[in-house]
Design an enzyme around this catalytic site. Structure first.
Site, PDB file in Angstrom:
ATOM      1  N   GLU A  48       0.849  -1.197   0.000  1.00 61.32           N
ATOM      2  CA  GLU A  48       0.000   0.000   0.000  1.00 61.32           C
ATOM      3  C   GLU A  48       0.886   1.248   0.000  1.00 61.32           C
ATOM      4  O   GLU A  48       1.902   1.311   0.707  1.00 61.32           O
ATOM      5  CB  GLU A  48      -0.870  -0.028   1.254  1.00 61.32           C
ATOM      6  CG  GLU A  48      -1.781   1.173   1.452  1.00 61.32           C
ATOM      7  CD  GLU A  48      -2.594   1.069   2.742  1.00 61.32           C
ATOM      8  OE1 GLU A  48      -3.537   1.853   2.905  1.00 61.32           O
ATOM      9  OE2 GLU A  48      -2.278   0.195   3.582  1.00 61.32           O
ATOM     10  N   LYS A 119      -9.260   3.157  -2.294  1.00 57.10           N
ATOM     11  CA  LYS A 119      -9.625   2.546  -1.022  1.00 57.10           C
ATOM     12  C   LYS A 119     -10.926   3.126  -0.478  1.00 57.10           C
ATOM     13  O   LYS A 119     -11.049   4.328  -0.275  1.00 57.10           O
ATOM     14  CB  LYS A 119      -8.486   2.751  -0.017  1.00 57.10           C
ATOM     15  CG  LYS A 119      -8.618   1.987   1.286  1.00 57.10           C
ATOM     16  CD  LYS A 119      -7.361   2.183   2.125  1.00 57.10           C
ATOM     17  CE  LYS A 119      -7.383   1.396   3.416  1.00 57.10           C
ATOM     18  NZ  LYS A 119      -6.120   1.603   4.183  1.00 57.10           N
ATOM     19  N   CYS A 152      -5.697  -3.040   2.126  1.00 58.03           N
ATOM     20  CA  CYS A 152      -5.495  -3.081   3.578  1.00 58.03           C
ATOM     21  C   CYS A 152      -6.790  -3.224   4.384  1.00 58.03           C
ATOM     22  O   CYS A 152      -7.376  -4.300   4.434  1.00 58.03           O
ATOM     23  CB  CYS A 152      -4.701  -1.852   4.010  1.00 58.03           C
ATOM     24  SG  CYS A 152      -3.841  -2.073   5.603  1.00 58.03           S
TER      25      CYS A 152
END
Length: 306
Positions: A48, A119, A152
């Site tokens: 990430e 995200k 994540c």
């Protein structure tokens, strides 16, 4: 019935980006991609925010490191993808506008295709810096198989992982930065356990690529892992806070078999009509189940009281 095999050699490159040092990070990522290709990998996952580092002080600092999807970093990944015939999945701080950035991942296909996911579920102070995405995990139909993308903290929302699986992903690639928040002695990182669970309940491969290094007071789990469709680790799956390259072979066709017994299919056994509460629309009646018990003197535990 004979099943068609879909072999794929995949890699997770656990590296240590430096926050704000985009040139350094670019060289680090490029070296990791080339190294993975030399080891025979056909797909490599980077961490990430590998392009920028993670621990920004504020939005202004993030804007200084942000790049567009067709700027130097991603274009360099394109060149390496073509040169080595490898799929690259990597995280970057994406510039959306003069005042907005996203925590993004791109999948770069050697045939010239680019897929971006932003995200959706932001962790902690990320909410002060990044604009959240509003699109579901993309499923990319590559020449090697169907690849899903998340980042994540997305992995900790089981509905989101399920969404990727229902969309047909055989392999879910997840660039991650897992901060080391401590755990009981002898226990494995809970982040890895959740990856294993997500893979097992969906019969889907998951490759989570973590980072290592020390960044502005943050240490990292260093828990990069590649998990098979039964939820068992094929590589990694422990805390190793140093550079590592995980490489393993998988057969993506295994993720198309959702049967876990003669009578149980992990997706067909679902009963979505009962799950309205998961989406915020309650399916409960006005009288919860424990209301019937109260007539015989039963008192529900405190967390059930309304």
């Amino acid at each position: 019935m004979t099943r068609t095999s879909l072999p794929l050699c995949i890699a997770c490159a656990q590296i240590a980006p430096r926050v704000g040092e985009v040139d350094y990070n670019r060289q680090l990522c490029n070296a990791a991609i080339a190294h993975a290709a030399q080891q025979g990998a056909e797909l490599v996952v980077l961490p990430e925010l590998a392009q920028s580092g993670y621990a920004f002080h504020d939005l202004d600092e993030a804007l200084e490191s942000a790049e567009g999807l067709y700027d130097q970093t991603v274009m360099g990944w394109f060149e390496l993808a073509r040169q080595h015939d490898i799929i690259v999945v990597g995280g970057l701080c994406e510039r959306l506008s003069a005042v907005e950035v996203a925590n993004s991942v791109v999948l770069v296909d050697p045939r010239g295709w680019l897929t971006c996911y932003r995200k959706a579920h932001l962790w902690d102070r990320e909410k002060l810096i990044f604009t959240p995405g509003d699109q579901p995990p993309p499923i990319v139909h590559t020449a090697k198989g169907r690849i899903g993308l998340v980042i994540c903290y997305d992995l900790e929302l089981p509905e989101w992982v399920r969404l990727a699986a229902l969309g047909g992903a055989q392999l879910l690639c997840a660039p991650v930065n897992w901060p080391d928040l401590g755990r009981p002695e002898g226990e494995r990182p809970a982040e890895i356990v959740r990856v294993q669970a997500g893979a097992a309940v969906n019969r889907m491969f998951i490759a989570a690529c973590d980072r290592h290094g020390h960044e502005r007071g943050i240490d990292w789990v260093g828990g990069s892992t590649i998990v098979d469709a039964d939820g068992f680790p094929l590589a990694g799956a422990s805390s190793l806070p140093e550079a590592q390259l995980l490489v393993t072979d998988i057969d993506l066709a295994e993720a198309d078999d959702k049967w876990i017994s003669d009578h149980n299919h992990v997706h067909q056994d679902r009963r979505p009509e009962l799950y309205g509460g998961v989406c915020g629309t309650s399916t409960q009646s006005a009288h919860p189940p424990w209301a019937h018990c109260s007539r015989t003197g039963y008192s529900p535990p405190p967390h059930h009281r309304q």
